[in-house]
Motif scaffolding. Structure first.
Motif, mmCIF file in Angstrom:
data_model
loop_
_atom_site.group_PDB
_atom_site.id
_atom_site.type_symbol
_atom_site.label_atom_id
_atom_site.label_comp_id
_atom_site.label_asym_id
_atom_site.label_seq_id
_atom_site.Cartn_x
_atom_site.Cartn_y
_atom_site.Cartn_z
ATOM 1 N N TYR A 32 3.989 4.968 -12.201
ATOM 2 C CA TYR A 32 5.017 4.070 -11.687
ATOM 3 C C TYR A 32 4.426 2.681 -11.687
ATOM 4 N N TYR A 36 5.416 -8.136 -9.606
ATOM 5 C CA TYR A 36 5.708 -8.999 -8.472
ATOM 6 C C TYR A 36 5.518 -10.437 -8.911
ATOM 7 N N LYS A 38 4.780 -14.381 -7.315
ATOM 8 C CA LYS A 38 4.280 -15.031 -6.107
ATOM 9 C C LYS A 38 4.290 -16.550 -6.279
ATOM 10 N N ALA A 41 1.960 -20.310 -1.169
ATOM 11 C CA ALA A 41 2.229 -20.249 0.270
ATOM 12 C C ALA A 41 3.288 -19.199 0.636
ATOM 13 N N GLU A 42 3.643 -18.342 -0.304
ATOM 14 C CA GLU A 42 4.562 -17.250 0.011
ATOM 15 C C GLU A 42 3.922 -15.933 -0.398
ATOM 16 N N GLY A 43 4.413 -14.838 0.180
ATOM 17 C CA GLY A 43 3.936 -13.539 -0.256
ATOM 18 C C GLY A 43 4.588 -13.137 -1.562
ATOM 19 N N PRO A 44 4.015 -12.162 -2.262
ATOM 20 C CA PRO A 44 4.626 -11.679 -3.502
ATOM 21 C C PRO A 44 6.014 -11.110 -3.235
ATOM 22 N N PHE A 46 8.993 -8.582 -4.976
ATOM 23 C CA PHE A 46 9.221 -7.552 -5.987
ATOM 24 C C PHE A 46 10.193 -8.060 -7.055
ATOM 25 N N PHE A 89 2.054 -10.657 -10.748
ATOM 26 C CA PHE A 89 1.127 -9.540 -10.605
ATOM 27 C C PHE A 89 1.776 -8.269 -11.142
ATOM 28 N N SER A 93 0.874 2.663 -9.962
ATOM 29 C CA SER A 93 0.628 3.605 -8.875
ATOM 30 C C SER A 93 0.752 5.049 -9.339
ATOM 31 N N MET A 98 -2.023 2.637 -5.191
ATOM 32 C CA MET A 98 -1.438 1.530 -5.943
ATOM 33 C C MET A 98 -2.512 0.496 -6.215
ATOM 34 N N PHE A 100 -3.376 -3.310 -8.179
ATOM 35 C CA PHE A 100 -2.783 -4.533 -8.695
ATOM 36 C C PHE A 100 -3.723 -5.200 -9.697
ATOM 37 N N GLY A 101 -3.124 -5.917 -10.631
ATOM 38 C CA GLY A 101 -3.889 -6.793 -11.501
ATOM 39 C C GLY A 101 -4.214 -8.081 -10.771
ATOM 40 N N ALA A 102 -5.028 -8.924 -11.400
ATOM 41 C CA ALA A 102 -5.484 -10.160 -10.770
ATOM 42 C C ALA A 102 -4.448 -11.275 -10.854
ATOM 43 N N GLY B 42 -7.108 -9.871 -7.667
ATOM 44 C CA GLY B 42 -5.756 -9.419 -7.384
ATOM 45 C C GLY B 42 -5.636 -8.924 -5.955
ATOM 46 N N GLY B 107 4.732 -10.586 3.534
ATOM 47 C CA GLY B 107 4.670 -11.780 4.349
ATOM 48 C C GLY B 107 3.940 -12.874 3.596
#
Lengths: 110, 115
Positions: A32, A36, A38, A41-44, A46, A89, A93, A98, A100-102, B42, B107
């Protein structure tokens, strides 16, 4: 050990053209995949996902392609818009794991 | 619906200290996951809490711990801080009922700097 790799740290495209973001993974158990976005100053947030039973999933301007034999995932954005400029990103998973890439920083120039 | 909130947004600590970060999930969400983001690495999964119980755990040392309260708010604690702990710590909430296909809402993160 990095099981999910985004080998291009940055990508720059012209507005209106296609953006292609790439992601490679090493663990064949991953089934799966997600992308994402990003902003600073904000979160990622979806964007789009794909299950390993599919090889393509579309949502508006965003399409994710999965090549299981090559263990490769890509995100296509068509047409690219300046508001798409962000860090992208990919994530993979299986079971409860899960990774994540960089991230790849996309810049869309007007 | 209010989004995921994290406090504080920025934090500076020195080596050896301990720190507690807080995350308030979206109302109704029962799952909170924590991630560490460092340049070039990441997002790395720390742990997930669901209904006050740790449901999943990543590969981090025991200095990293967390908990979840009955209102689903979660805290993450890092003891004996090291320079390498400097990172952006993100929490994400989800309904927690559809496994990994639950959409996670992140967040804005807490930027921790260890001097």
């Amino acid at each position: 050990d990095q099981q999910v790799k985004q080998n291009s740290p940055s990508l720059s495209v012209q507005e209106g053209r296609i953006s292609i973001l790439n992601c490679d993974y090493t663990n064949s158990m991953f089934d799966y995949f997600l992308w994402y976005k990003k902003y600073p100053a904000e979160g990622p947030t979806f964007l789009i996902s794909i299950s390993s039973i599919k090889d393509k999933n579309e949502d508006g301007r965003f399409t994710v392609f999965l090549n299981k034999s090559a263990k490769h995932l890509s995100l296509h954005i068509v047409p690219s818009q300046p508001g798409d400029s962000a860090v992208y990103f990919c994530a993979a998973s299986w079971s409860n794991d899960m990774r994540f890439g960089a991230g790849t920083r996309l810049t869309v120039k007007p | 619906k209010a989004g995921v909130t994290q406090t504080p947004r920025y934090l500076i600590k020195t080596r050896g200290q301990q720190v507690t970060l807080s995350c308030s999930p979206i109302s109704g969400h029962r799952s909170v996951s924590w991630y560490q983001q460092t340049p070039g690495q990441g997002l790395q999964f720390l742990f997930e809490y669901f209904s006050e119980t740790q449901r999943n755990k990543g590969n981090f040392p025991g200095r990293f711990s967390g908990r979840q309260f009955s209102n689903s708010r979660s805290e993450m604690n890092v003891s004996t801080l090291e320079l390498g702990d400097s990172a952006l710590y993100l929490c994400a909430s989800s309904a927690g009922t559809s496994g990994r296909e639950d959409t996670q809402y992140f967040g804005p993160g807490t930027r921790l700097t260890v001097l």
